[in-house]
Design an enzyme around this catalytic site. Structure first.
Site, PDB file in Angstrom:
ATOM      1  N   CYS A 122      29.445  36.098  36.727  1.00 22.23           N
ATOM      2  CA  CYS A 122      29.976  37.865  37.286  1.00 22.23           C
ATOM      3  C   CYS A 122      29.917  38.462  35.962  1.00 22.23           C
ATOM      4  O   CYS A 122      29.969  39.621  36.076  1.00 22.23           O
ATOM      5  CB  CYS A 122      31.512  37.863  37.303  1.00 22.23           C
ATOM      6  SG  CYS A 122      31.934  36.134  38.474  1.00 22.23           S
ATOM      7  N   HIS A 255      34.143  44.290  35.782  1.00 20.40           N
ATOM      8  CA  HIS A 255      34.594  43.429  37.038  1.00 20.40           C
ATOM      9  C   HIS A 255      35.276  43.401  38.213  1.00 20.40           C
ATOM     10  O   HIS A 255      36.639  42.731  37.487  1.00 20.40           O
ATOM     11  CB  HIS A 255      34.333  41.960  35.974  1.00 20.40           C
ATOM     12  CG  HIS A 255      33.544  40.946  37.509  1.00 20.40           C
ATOM     13  ND1 HIS A 255      33.127  40.982  38.565  1.00 20.40           N
ATOM     14  CD2 HIS A 255      34.329  39.732  37.148  1.00 20.40           C
ATOM     15  CE1 HIS A 255      33.338  39.670  38.845  1.00 20.40           C
ATOM     16  NE2 HIS A 255      33.873  39.214  38.324  1.00 20.40           N
ATOM     17  N   ASN A 285      35.991  39.439  45.442  1.00 14.47           N
ATOM     18  CA  ASN A 285      35.335  39.465  43.789  1.00 14.47           C
ATOM     19  C   ASN A 285      34.064  39.068  44.710  1.00 14.47           C
ATOM     20  O   ASN A 285      33.235  38.640  44.966  1.00 14.47           O
ATOM     21  CB  ASN A 285      35.647  38.040  43.257  1.00 14.47           C
ATOM     22  CG  ASN A 285      34.943  38.190  41.625  1.00 14.47           C
ATOM     23  OD1 ASN A 285      33.636  38.505  41.356  1.00 14.47           O
ATOM     24  ND2 ASN A 285      35.480  37.248  41.494  1.00 14.47           N
TER      25      ASN A 285
END
Length: 328
Positions: A122, A255, A285
């Site tokens: 990520c 993020h 996500n």
């Protein structure tokens, strides 16, 4: 010789989301058919996620990446021939090799550009953006295409409620151009491999068979605690390096993992939530795609404007984290 321009500026952005939208209610219904109980309320209260985009089976990361790249090139008024560096951040490559970046290059027709993948989960886009910035600062590239792209639905255990509700698929891209004034003003990258077990997909293909566990596994509480701590420290470090006070940052793009993380991070940094770009409610996500997706969405909605300071942050499996401060 021409004038060597030693800075990198973001010249264009683009993004792509698979057309299939799965709401929390739809996902809860699908999971109920497998004997797994969840609900829209349960997911929203814990994460802030309301829906996600899921690619159809057989759709690859390079396909999503290429579509986002074409948008970014169009936005930057650049052609594939101008690109001399392609970096794709992904944890879900099409193949072991060639790299997804090479596959994107083939689809775009930018023959001759250096092309490779970055794997920092990520944090991948922040890592890739920093790498491309370094190439341009060193005079090794003049026009770089940086992409974060994932088909995370392909590595989810759909019987694990604690992870399968969190993720989605998508891609985001930026074009970086050499310039005589800094766009990327500061960057900070870090990792702690001793924390690998809190977020991993510890399987692979060896000798023609899957070995280990091929699905994503996460210790949610450990990740939450680590994420807030390291992102706060990283944000302060890049602002200090750039000589930009936190109250001079116009937009934060952390993020997009969990709304609670974003709220706590903003509170610790003293940044109003009105200045934090939030897309996880729509996209969930998307790992390495989350930051460039959010950047593109906010630009196209007219929120992020030329001259503004944008703080982009990633945190993910590895354990990896990093920040980039850019002036648009």
């Amino acid at each position: 010789m021409g004038v060597i321009m030693k800075y990198a500026q973001i010249a264009g952005t683009g993004s792509y989301l698979p057309p299939r939208v799965v709401s929390n209610d739809m996902l809860a219904e699908e999971l109920a058919g497998r004997g797994i109980e969840t609900s829209d309320q349960w997911i929203v209260e814990r994460t802030g996620i309301r829906q996600r985009h899921i690619a159809e089976r057989g759709v690859t990361t390079s396909e999503l990446a290429t579509k986002a790249a074409r948008q970014a090139l169009e936005d930057a008024e650049a052609t594939a021939d101008e690109i001399d560096l392609i970096i794709v951040a992904t944890s879900t490559p099409d193949f072991v090799f060639p790299s997804t970046a090479c596959l994107v290059q083939g689809k775009l027709g930018s023959v001759g550009a250096a092309a490779f993948d970055v794997q920092a989960v990520c944090s991948g886009f922040v890592y890739a953006l920093t790498t491309a910035d370094s190439f341009i600062r060193a005079g090794r590239a003049r026009c770089a295409l940086v992409i974060g792209a994932e088909v995370f639905s392909s590595i989810l255990d759909w019987s694990d409620r604690s992870t399968c509700v969190l993720f989605g698929d998508g891609a985001g891209a930026v074009v970086l151009r050499a310039a005589d004034e800094p766009g990327i003003k500061a960057a900070s990258l870090h990792a702690d491999g001793s924390q690998m077990k809190i977020l991993c997909a510890a399987g692979n293909v060896a000798y023609g068979q899957v070995t280990g566990d091929p699905f994503l596994r996460m210790d949610g509480q450990a990740v939450f605690k680590q994420a807030v701590t390291v992102l706060e420290k990283s944000a302060r470090a890049v602002c200090e390096e750039a000589g930009v006070a936190l109250d001079q940052v116009d937009w934060m793009i952390p993020h997009q993992a969990n709304l609670r993380i974003l709220n706590m991070l903003a509170r610790k940094l003293g940044v109003p939530m009105e200045q934090v770009v939030v897309t996880l409610d729509r996209h969930a996500n998307t790992s390495a795609a989350s930051v460039p997706l959010a950047l593109d969405v906010a630009r196209r909605e007219g929120r992020i404007l030329p001259g503004q300071h944008v703080l982009m942050q990633g945190v993910g499996g590895g354990f990896t984290w990093g920040s980039v401060l850019a002036r648009m």
